[in-house]
Every structure is written in structure tokens, then in C-alpha cells.
Design a protein around this motif. Structure first.
Motif, PDB file in Angstrom:
ATOM      1  N   ARG A 154       0.836  -1.203   0.000  1.00  0.00           N
ATOM      2  CA  ARG A 154       0.000   0.000   0.000  1.00  0.00           C
ATOM      3  C   ARG A 154       0.868   1.249   0.000  1.00  0.00           C
ATOM      4  O   ARG A 154       0.608   2.209  -0.734  1.00  0.00           O
ATOM      5  CB  ARG A 154      -0.910  -0.024   1.234  1.00  0.00           C
ATOM      6  N   THR A 159      -1.351  -1.952  -6.746  1.00  0.00           N
ATOM      7  CA  THR A 159      -2.504  -2.796  -6.446  1.00  0.00           C
ATOM      8  C   THR A 159      -2.090  -4.261  -6.513  1.00  0.00           C
ATOM      9  O   THR A 159      -1.312  -4.667  -7.372  1.00  0.00           O
ATOM     10  CB  THR A 159      -3.663  -2.531  -7.414  1.00  0.00           C
ATOM     11  N   ILE A 190      -6.977  -5.727  -4.204  1.00  0.00           N
ATOM     12  CA  ILE A 190      -8.112  -5.582  -5.122  1.00  0.00           C
ATOM     13  C   ILE A 190      -8.878  -6.871  -5.343  1.00  0.00           C
ATOM     14  O   ILE A 190      -9.918  -6.864  -6.014  1.00  0.00           O
ATOM     15  CB  ILE A 190      -7.651  -5.027  -6.485  1.00  0.00           C
ATOM     16  N   SER A 325      -0.350  -3.994 -12.416  1.00  0.00           N
ATOM     17  CA  SER A 325      -0.906  -4.546 -11.195  1.00  0.00           C
ATOM     18  C   SER A 325      -0.185  -5.866 -10.952  1.00  0.00           C
ATOM     19  O   SER A 325       0.537  -6.358 -11.832  1.00  0.00           O
ATOM     20  CB  SER A 325      -2.421  -4.753 -11.317  1.00  0.00           C
TER      21      SER A 325
END
Length: 387
Positions: A154, A159, A190, A325
Motif C-alpha cells: 500500500r 494494487t 483488489i 498490477s
């Protein structure tokens, strides 16, 4: 160990739906590959046999069906009716043990056999740790480790999806990890590849298709058409949804030559699963630029044996160049103070309708990840001009 039909990777269900629609008469064979040369204790095959036989009792519940249908409106209701009637058939799975060597083979109609791979791998891992009497870290440590990892991701501003079903330490560890990621991973976590965990913790199921989709297409249409027709057929079924294309079944170089402008525009991005991730990023960026497409409008999903250091290196390199991602598996679900298992279970032969049993292979960007017969690999390299 496995108490839900949905305790499986999302892309197994999305591929199953496509197989039911397009190739309902096709058959497939799969084989267990012990990459880590693990030694299985006496009686392991018997315990695995019991666990596999127990999966025959699983069936989709009404609540699971309602969740799955609401979460994936791009899948026709007829599939969920089919899945509600689906039952694992343990007779499709053949298990043997010779000394410390384990053999697992699967054979059946592709639309049925496709669901076996992930649960069998997760059962092999969990039973192995149990029978070897290898004690993992306590729950509190598992939670602390997962929390620290997702908080670092984070802070990195990336993600993350959890992809660790097949080589998880156990169902319990997997549950603790996803629960922790959901609780502490705001703006970073996610979703998960596991549909059961996604339902349990109210997050997104993540995935599209796997190597076997393109391996089958090679058996039916030939190596030169496998990527192109595999993606065409995928888009025929999903009409723009589930738009991340797996790129390394026959090397990424071959993939990008067959990833034409129509498909490049249609698909949201590509998944990296072998080879140097920075080299792959350069190839993807160059490909999009050559097609007149802004690379920042597309996404690379990185999923090859990732940990924090690898993710940080990739993120710093790709920042401002292309969307990205990350899918992280074993480093989440089997970081419990024990050596993780290195095993796979891959399609080895396919039987397209009105054809014959045909060997299938995978030619990753990393030679150690190649699977299949040597003579078929050599033939594919010759046909595809791979040195």
C-alpha cells in the motif's frame, strides 16, 4: 481441506464456461509434475485418494450460485445452472505411489476435467505438510506477516491480488491471509483468484484464462494459430470482458507477433508469467506504441513468483510508462516458516473433436518452465522459428 465447489481459481470457471460453449466434446489429460523433487511419505497416495474422493460430495449452493451470477453478469445464466449440477468424478483422477514418488494423472472431457488441477494441488500441499508433521507458525504470526506485506505494498502505491490457492500451506492459512489482506489492504488489495474466498470476504474474483487454453488451441489449430484463435474465441465468448491476455504459452516474442491491432485494442492488457519482467515490460510498451496505442491506457499483470523486492523493482521501472498490477501467490499463502512446495499439474494431451490424442506443450520465456515432450517442443520451436 476443501469444503466448497468454489474453492478454486476463477479462471478455471471462466475457461470451463468457454469450453462448454465452444468445445463440449473435447477431452484432455493432465499430469502432476514434481519440480521440487519432494519426497512423499509412505501412505501419501492413500490419503490423497481419500481427499479426492471426498470432493465428489461438493455441489454449488444456492447462495454461491446467486453470488457468482451477481458478481459475473457477463456469464450466461445457463452456465450457473450447469455448475449447480456439476459434480467432481473421482474416477477421472488416477493416483499412484512408488516409494517416495507420486503420480497423479487426470483424463476426461475437458469441460469436466478442467476443474481438477487447482484443488488437487492444494490437497497435495496440505496433506504433505500434515504427514510430514511440519509445524507452521501460529495464526498470530501468519496474520502479522500478511498485514506487514500488504501495508508495504500500500505504501508503495501498487494494487495487489492474491493468487495463492494451488500452492497454499492449507485452507486455514489461506483464509487468514485473505481476511488480513481485506482488513488492512485499503487501496492496495483488489481481490483474489479464489472464488470461495472472494465470496467469503466480499472482494473481487480475479482472473481470465490459463496456459491450457492456448495449449488446446495449438492441438486443434496448430502452433501458429494458437494465440490468435485462442484470443479470438475468448473475445467471442466474453465480448470485451475478462480482457487480460496471457502472453507466454509460446514465448512472449511469438505472442506479440500474433497479437494484432484488433486484439491489442480489444484486450485491456497482458499478463507476465515468466522471464525477466523488465524486458517484458519494454516489449509490451514497444508493442503498444507500434500499434499507435498509449501504453498508459493498458495494463500488465505481473504474476511470476513475486515478493516485495521484485514488485518494488518492477513498479519503479514501469511507473509513468504503462499501467500495472500484481498477482502474488505462494509468498502470501505459504509464508509460514516452512519451505513452500514447487509443484505443477499441467495439461499434457488434448483430444479435439474428430481428431486424436495430441501432445501439448508450453514454451515459457523461462526454459525451466517449459512443459511437454521433447520432440513436440522441438517441433514447435521449428514451426515458430524459436531458437
Amino acid at each position: 481441506m476443501i469444503n466448497s465447489l468454489l474453492d478454486n481459481d476463477f479462471y478455471k470457471f471462466t475457461m470451463q464456461n468457454a469450453v462448454v460453449k465452444l468445445f463440449p466434446k473435447a477431452k484432455a489429460r493432465y499430469q502432476f509434475i514434481n519440480r521440487g523433487r519432494h519426497r512423499f511419505p509412505e501412505g501419501f497416495a492413500d490419503e490423497l485418494r481419500k481427499a479426492v474422493d471426498g470432493l465428489a460430495k461438493l455441489q454449488l449452493t444456492r447462495q454461491e450460485k446467486a453470488y457468482f451470477a451477481a458478481t459475473c453478469p457477463y456469464i450466461d445464466p445457463t452456465y450457473f445452472d450447469f455448475l449447480q449440477g456439476y459434480r467432481y468424478d473421482p474416477e477421472e483422477v488416477h493416483i499412484q505411489q512408488h516409494g517416495e514418488e507420486l503420480s497423479v494423472a487426470i483424463e476426461g472431457y475437458w469441460y469436466r476435467a478442467i476443474l481438477w488441477e487447482v484443488p488437487i494441488m492444494s490437497l497435495i500441499c496440505e496433506i504433505y505438510y500434515q504427514m510430514a508433521a511440519q509445524e507452521r507458525q501460529p495464526d498470530e504470526k501468519v496474520i502479522k506477516t500478511a498485514r506487514e506485506k500488504i501495508e508495504r505494498y500500500r505504501d508503495l502505491g501498487v494494487t495487489i491480488a492474491e493468487f495463492g490457492t494451488r500452492r497454499r500451506h492449507s485452507y486455514t492459512v489461506h483464509r487468514l491471509v485473505v481476511q488480513t489482506l481485506k482488513q488492512y489492504g485499503q487501496d492496495a488489495f483488489i481481490g483474489t483468484s479464489n472464488v470461495h474466498m472472494a465470496m467469503r470476504y466480499q472482494t473481487r474474483p480475479i482472473g481470465t484464462h490459463a496456459h491450457e487454453w492456448f495449449m488446446f488451441h495449438a492441438a486443434k489449430y496448430g502452433f501458429k494459430m494458437a494465440n490468435l484463435l485462442g484470443l479470438e474465441h475468448w473475445s467471442d465468448v466474453y465480448r470485451g470482458d475478462l480482457g487480460i491476455a496471457l502472453s507466454d504459452t509460446y514465448t512472449s516474442d511469438v505472442f506479440f507477433t500474433q497479437f494484432d491491432k484488433k486484439l491489442t485494442k480489444l484486450f485491456d492488457g497482458v499478463r507476465h508469467d515468466s522471464g525477466d519482467p523488465l524486458i517484458f515490460a519494454d516489449k509490451a510498451i514497444q508493442h503498444y506504441q507500434q500499434k499507435g496505442i498509449d501504453p498508459l491506457s493498458k495494463t500488465i499483470i505481473f504474476s511470476d513468483g513475486l515478493n516485495y523486492d521484485k514488485v518494488k523493482r518492477i513498479a519503479e521501472y514501469c511507473q509513468g510508462k504503462i499501467g500495472m498490477s500484481f498477482g502474488i501467490g505462494t509468498d502470501f499463502t505459504n509464508d509460514v516458516g516452512l519451505p513452500p512446495m514447487n509443484i505443477v499439474l499441467k495439461m499434457t494431451e488434448a483430444f479435439p473433436e474428430e481428431a486424436q490424442w495430441t501432445p501439448v506443450i508450453k514454451l515459457s520465456d523461462e526454459v525451466g518452465k517449459h512443459t511437454g515432450e521433447g520432440k513436440t517442443i522441438a517441433l514447435a520451436k521449428q514451426i515458430l522459428s524459436i531458437s
